[in-house]
Design a protein around this motif. Structure first.
Motif, short mmCIF file in Angstrom:
data_model
loop_
_atom_site.label_atom_id
_atom_site.label_comp_id
_atom_site.label_asym_id
_atom_site.label_seq_id
_atom_site.Cartn_x
_atom_site.Cartn_y
_atom_site.Cartn_z
N THR A 143 1.82 4.01 3.82
CA THR A 143 3.03 3.04 2.96
C THR A 143 2.84 1.86 4.08
O THR A 143 3.22 2.06 5.35
N LYS A 163 -2.71 1.87 -4.42
CA LYS A 163 -2.16 3.14 -4.65
C LYS A 163 -3.36 4.13 -3.83
O LYS A 163 -4.43 4.14 -4.59
N LEU A 211 3.90 8.85 -4.78
CA LEU A 211 4.44 8.18 -5.94
C LEU A 211 4.60 9.12 -7.03
O LEU A 211 5.64 8.99 -7.70
N ARG A 233 -5.20 7.70 -2.47
CA ARG A 233 -5.16 9.14 -2.83
C ARG A 233 -5.87 9.44 -1.54
O ARG A 233 -6.45 8.94 -0.59
N ARG A 277 0.81 -1.08 -0.09
CA ARG A 277 0.17 0.02 0.08
C ARG A 277 0.91 1.41 0.19
O ARG A 277 1.63 1.20 0.92
N CYS A 295 1.21 5.78 -0.87
CA CYS A 295 0.29 6.92 -1.08
C CYS A 295 0.71 7.26 -2.81
O CYS A 295 1.84 7.43 -3.35
N GLN A 296 -0.45 7.41 -3.38
CA GLN A 296 -0.34 7.96 -5.03
C GLN A 296 0.38 9.22 -4.99
O GLN A 296 1.06 9.34 -6.08
N VAL A 321 7.10 -0.15 -5.94
CA VAL A 321 6.05 -0.63 -6.65
C VAL A 321 6.74 -1.49 -8.03
O VAL A 321 6.21 -2.35 -8.28
#
Length: 144
Positions: free
Chosen positions: A80, A51, A12, A53, A6, A8-9, A29
């Motif tokens: 994360t 991911k 990322l 948001r 898991r 954080c978009q 990833v």
């Protein structure tokens, strides 16, 4: 056995302005995606990559575990984490980015020992330093 990464978009994508974290998350990833390609080699039933948001609840994709910390007297969900479910149903949760990358790289190392394909990932300089310090043993000739 299953694993779920898991991240954080926004981190990322580099939206939060922390280049080190962005590099580490992209390394994570990339590793998880490669593990997913070869999951049967290390007896994984599934590899999930979630991911998250800011504008969504951020529930796990498959493994019902969400870790949290306390910041300023408030509970904050970790954006994360890596969850690994064993054959016995027990779950291990890794929340430190360094630990997450090390575990994922360790899985790739195990895959590399079982296949002839090149499964290496081009890690960022930050990720490469973390993995090199972990001494995962990818060098098959080191005992010679």
């Amino acid at each position: 056995m299953r694993i779920e990464l898991r991240v954080c978009q926004h981190c990322l994508d580099g939206d939060h302005g922390n280049e080190r974290r962005t590099a580490l998350l992209n390394d994570m990833v990339d590793c998880a995606e490669r593990i997913k390609e070869y999951k049967e080699v290390i007896d994984l039933d599934a590899v999930h990559i979630r991911k998250v948001r800011d504008d969504e609840p951020g529930k796990p994709a498959a493994l019902p575990v969400v870790s949290a910390t306390i910041q300023n007297d408030q509970v904050v969900l970790n954006d994360t984490q890596l969850v690994a479910e064993g054959q016995d149903g027990n779950m291990l949760v890794y929340t430190s980015p360094d630990d997450v990358l090390t575990v994922l790289a360790g899985n790739l190392d195990e895959i590399s020992k079982a296949v002839t394909d090149d499964v290496t990932i081009d890690l960022s300089p930050v990720g490469a330093e973390i993995v090199s310090q972990a001494d995962l043993g990818a060098n098959r000739d080191r005992d010679r």
